[in-house]
Design a protein around this motif. Sequence first.
Motif, mmCIF file in Angstrom:
data_model
loop_
_atom_site.group_PDB
_atom_site.id
_atom_site.type_symbol
_atom_site.label_atom_id
_atom_site.label_comp_id
_atom_site.label_asym_id
_atom_site.label_seq_id
_atom_site.Cartn_x
_atom_site.Cartn_y
_atom_site.Cartn_z
ATOM 1 N N MET A 154 -15.804 21.752 8.853
ATOM 2 C CA MET A 154 -15.995 24.216 9.212
ATOM 3 C C MET A 154 -17.405 24.188 8.753
ATOM 4 O O MET A 154 -17.773 25.330 8.057
ATOM 5 N N HIS A 155 -17.597 23.492 10.022
ATOM 6 C CA HIS A 155 -19.472 23.824 9.598
ATOM 7 C C HIS A 155 -19.862 25.423 10.201
ATOM 8 O O HIS A 155 -21.279 25.615 9.172
ATOM 9 N N GLU A 156 -19.213 26.125 10.953
ATOM 10 C CA GLU A 156 -19.727 27.590 11.531
ATOM 11 C C GLU A 156 -19.585 28.569 9.795
ATOM 12 O O GLU A 156 -20.018 29.500 8.870
ATOM 13 N N VAL A 157 -18.585 28.318 8.745
ATOM 14 C CA VAL A 157 -18.787 28.725 7.504
ATOM 15 C C VAL A 157 -19.424 27.698 6.532
ATOM 16 O O VAL A 157 -19.837 28.837 5.659
ATOM 17 N N ALA A 158 -19.356 26.930 6.727
ATOM 18 C CA ALA A 158 -20.811 26.102 5.961
ATOM 19 C C ALA A 158 -22.169 26.704 6.369
ATOM 20 O O ALA A 158 -22.745 27.776 5.101
ATOM 21 N N LYS A 159 -22.313 27.237 7.242
ATOM 22 C CA LYS A 159 -23.557 28.132 7.983
ATOM 23 C C LYS A 159 -23.607 29.554 7.389
ATOM 24 O O LYS A 159 -24.809 29.705 6.616
ATOM 25 N N ARG A 160 -22.733 30.006 7.363
ATOM 26 C CA ARG A 160 -22.614 31.586 7.009
ATOM 27 C C ARG A 160 -22.880 31.808 5.040
ATOM 28 O O ARG A 160 -23.088 32.212 5.033
ATOM 29 N N ILE A 161 -22.304 30.348 4.380
ATOM 30 C CA ILE A 161 -22.739 29.954 3.023
ATOM 31 C C ILE A 161 -23.917 30.116 2.873
ATOM 32 O O ILE A 161 -24.268 30.594 1.722
ATOM 33 N N LEU A 162 -24.519 29.471 3.253
ATOM 34 C CA LEU A 162 -25.851 28.846 3.350
ATOM 35 C C LEU A 162 -26.833 30.261 3.835
ATOM 36 O O LEU A 162 -27.443 30.738 3.086
ATOM 37 N N ASP A 163 -25.988 31.173 4.310
ATOM 38 C CA ASP A 163 -26.668 31.651 5.214
ATOM 39 C C ASP A 163 -27.146 32.992 4.389
ATOM 40 O O ASP A 163 -28.244 33.615 3.856
ATOM 41 N N ARG A 164 -25.911 33.509 3.095
ATOM 42 C CA ARG A 164 -25.291 34.039 2.209
ATOM 43 C C ARG A 164 -26.289 33.481 1.399
ATOM 44 O O ARG A 164 -26.523 34.699 0.163
ATOM 45 N N VAL A 165 -26.672 32.599 0.678
ATOM 46 C CA VAL A 165 -27.436 31.919 -0.471
ATOM 47 C C VAL A 165 -28.817 31.985 -0.652
ATOM 48 O O VAL A 165 -29.716 31.907 -1.133
ATOM 49 N N THR A 166 -29.261 31.846 0.993
ATOM 50 C CA THR A 166 -30.871 32.079 1.541
ATOM 51 C C THR A 166 -31.051 33.447 0.726
ATOM 52 O O THR A 166 -30.829 34.399 2.062
ATOM 53 N N PRO A 167 -32.235 33.558 0.370
ATOM 54 C CA PRO A 167 -32.521 34.757 0.114
ATOM 55 C C PRO A 167 -33.892 35.341 1.443
ATOM 56 O O PRO A 167 -33.849 34.523 2.608
ATOM 57 N N ALA A 168 -33.151 36.753 1.961
ATOM 58 C CA ALA A 168 -33.463 37.576 2.901
ATOM 59 C C ALA A 168 -35.023 36.980 3.544
ATOM 60 O O ALA A 168 -35.269 36.571 4.602
ATOM 61 N N ASN A 169 -36.091 36.701 2.622
ATOM 62 C CA ASN A 169 -37.593 36.752 3.372
ATOM 63 C C ASN A 169 -38.467 35.082 2.397
ATOM 64 O O ASN A 169 -38.014 34.657 0.980
ATOM 65 N N HIS A 170 -38.532 34.685 3.787
ATOM 66 C CA HIS A 170 -37.994 33.317 3.446
ATOM 67 C C HIS A 170 -40.432 33.230 3.511
ATOM 68 O O HIS A 170 -40.636 34.390 4.087
ATOM 69 N N PRO A 171 -40.915 32.291 1.805
ATOM 70 C CA PRO A 171 -42.294 32.725 2.413
ATOM 71 C C PRO A 171 -42.685 31.905 4.361
ATOM 72 O O PRO A 171 -42.250 31.183 4.235
ATOM 73 N N PRO A 172 -44.168 31.842 4.111
ATOM 74 C CA PRO A 172 -44.573 31.941 5.642
ATOM 75 C C PRO A 172 -45.024 30.337 4.981
ATOM 76 O O PRO A 172 -45.234 29.565 3.980
ATOM 77 N N VAL A 173 -45.067 29.676 6.051
ATOM 78 C CA VAL A 173 -44.979 28.399 6.416
ATOM 79 C C VAL A 173 -45.966 27.858 6.915
ATOM 80 O O VAL A 173 -46.246 28.160 7.709
ATOM 81 N N SER A 174 -47.354 26.816 6.161
ATOM 82 C CA SER A 174 -48.551 27.108 6.520
ATOM 83 C C SER A 174 -48.237 25.988 7.972
ATOM 84 O O SER A 174 -47.517 25.061 7.423
ATOM 85 N N ARG A 175 -49.406 25.393 8.654
ATOM 86 C CA ARG A 175 -48.661 24.908 10.037
ATOM 87 C C ARG A 175 -49.807 23.392 9.487
ATOM 88 O O ARG A 175 -49.483 22.208 10.150
ATOM 89 N N LYS A 176 -50.509 23.394 7.683
ATOM 90 C CA LYS A 176 -51.137 22.614 7.724
ATOM 91 C C LYS A 176 -50.170 21.531 6.614
ATOM 92 O O LYS A 176 -50.847 21.346 5.761
#
Length: 194
Positions: free
Chosen positions: A156-178
């Motif tokens: 149930m890959h799409e359902v799993a993805k939707r769950i992960l999208d819901r638990v992930t905070p909307a604002n991700h901290p910026p990732v450094s290229r280094k």
Amino acid sequence: MVRHASMEVADNQNDFDAMGDYLAFHPKGTSKSIYKAIIDVQSGEYPSAYHHIQKAQALAHDELQNQLAIGPQVALKTLAKTECLVELNEVIQYKSQPEMRDHILSVWRARFKRSHDDPNSWLKRLQVWALACDPTTPALQHCYLDCAKLCESNGMHEVAKRILDRVTPANHPPVSRKASPLRSGMRDGLTLGM
């Protein structure tokens, strides 16, 4: 709400309005009373929700008595409905009694760990809990992640993805290229949660 695992989770008022419209044509019974209670809980109409919960409990009791005569396997669906009713009561407590929140979250986590690992029943449980608190609530995130893993392992890959999208905070901290390279599950000094 999820009617089966591949459907979208009810997130907004339009989904609950559609559920209300659907119920106008739904036959009377335990399920109809449960859905009415869900709509009332979501709307904050707790006295009406309690009325529908009590009605559903009475109907479930009668259903259960008839089904047990046939065999225990037949009664499992009704038992799941009664557990949903208990959790709807807990959702009302969570929303109306802030001092109970930590205890209720603890009960939900323990109940989740003891439950049979069926993706559809886990999804339904998480949807009821989402009426009380956001999926990003730290105390429940492991339950959502475990459910996503179970859905993924059941194809149930799409359902799993939707769950992960819901638990992930909307604002991700910026990732450094280094950033340091991945080393034994570590990235930028943080352990990956999955």
